[in-house]
Design a protein around this motif. Structure first.
Motif, PDB file in Angstrom:
ATOM      1  N   MET A   1       0.850  -1.184   0.000  1.00 33.33           N
ATOM      2  CA  MET A   1       0.000   0.000   0.000  1.00 33.33           C
ATOM      3  C   MET A   1       0.893   1.244   0.000  1.00 33.33           C
ATOM      4  O   MET A   1       1.819   1.355   0.788  1.00 33.33           O
ATOM      5  N   THR A   2       0.624   2.164  -0.918  1.00 35.31           N
ATOM      6  CA  THR A   2       1.350   3.421  -0.941  1.00 35.31           C
ATOM      7  C   THR A   2       0.436   4.524  -0.405  1.00 35.31           C
ATOM      8  O   THR A   2      -0.759   4.549  -0.680  1.00 35.31           O
ATOM      9  N   ARG A   3       1.040   5.411   0.376  1.00 35.82           N
ATOM     10  CA  ARG A   3       0.267   6.509   0.971  1.00 35.82           C
ATOM     11  C   ARG A   3       0.955   7.836   0.656  1.00 35.82           C
ATOM     12  O   ARG A   3       2.176   7.946   0.725  1.00 35.82           O
TER      13      ARG A   3
ATOM     14  N   ASP B   1       4.533   7.553   2.255  1.00 36.45           N
ATOM     15  CA  ASP B   1       5.653   7.325   1.347  1.00 36.45           C
ATOM     16  C   ASP B   1       6.097   8.637   0.708  1.00 36.45           C
ATOM     17  O   ASP B   1       7.273   8.824   0.410  1.00 36.45           O
TER      18      ASP B   1
ATOM     19  N   SER C   1      -4.409   6.911  -0.491  1.00 39.56           N
ATOM     20  CA  SER C   1      -3.877   5.559  -0.306  1.00 39.56           C
ATOM     21  C   SER C   1      -4.185   4.741  -1.548  1.00 39.56           C
ATOM     22  O   SER C   1      -5.346   4.645  -1.956  1.00 39.56           O
ATOM     23  N   ASP C   2      -3.146   4.179  -2.145  1.00 39.73           N
ATOM     24  CA  ASP C   2      -3.288   3.362  -3.354  1.00 39.73           C
ATOM     25  C   ASP C   2      -4.134   4.046  -4.424  1.00 39.73           C
ATOM     26  O   ASP C   2      -4.987   3.431  -5.048  1.00 39.73           O
ATOM     27  N   GLY C   3      -3.935   5.350  -4.609  1.00 37.24           N
ATOM     28  CA  GLY C   3      -4.599   6.090  -5.668  1.00 37.24           C
ATOM     29  C   GLY C   3      -5.997   6.569  -5.351  1.00 37.24           C
ATOM     30  O   GLY C   3      -6.640   7.181  -6.194  1.00 37.24           O
ATOM     31  N   ALA C   4      -6.506   6.309  -4.153  1.00 35.50           N
ATOM     32  CA  ALA C   4      -7.857   6.741  -3.775  1.00 35.50           C
ATOM     33  C   ALA C   4      -7.787   7.676  -2.566  1.00 35.50           C
ATOM     34  O   ALA C   4      -6.949   7.488  -1.679  1.00 35.50           O
TER      35      ALA C   4
ATOM     36  N   GLU D   1      -8.351   8.849   0.873  1.00 30.99           N
ATOM     37  CA  GLU D   1      -8.661   8.185   2.142  1.00 30.99           C
ATOM     38  C   GLU D   1      -9.239   9.183   3.143  1.00 30.99           C
ATOM     39  O   GLU D   1     -10.135   8.841   3.915  1.00 30.99           O
TER      40      GLU D   1
END
Length: 75
Positions: free
Chosen positions: A1-3, A53, A30-33, A35
């Motif tokens: 997961m990328t943030r 990140d 988060s992951d392109g959406a 949050e």
């Protein structure tokens, strides 16, 4: 997961029921959406900086919904 955190945005245009325009806002992705979105101080209190990140300075920036297939027929 990328943030990713985009902090201290001057403006964020929403597409909620009230079409609010938020100021001094931070955005967590988060992951392109999206949050979380709220005032910069509130986001800072809810999320640890070390959990991101990428952190982007949003001063003098605007966040707005994507304009998908935005075009105009002139004829």
């Amino acid at each position: 997961m990328t943030r990713m955190l985009i902090e201290n945005l001057d403006y964020a245009i929403t597409v909620d029921d009230e079409d609010r325009v938020l100021t001094d806002t931070s955005l967590v992705i988060s992951d392109g959406a999206i949050e979380d979105i709220d005032g910069a101080a509130q986001i800072s209190a809810r999320h640890e900086r070390a959990s991101f990140d990428t952190i982007i300075d949003g001063h003098r920036k605007l966040a707005m919904p994507g304009l998908v297939d935005a075009h105009l027929h002139l004829s």
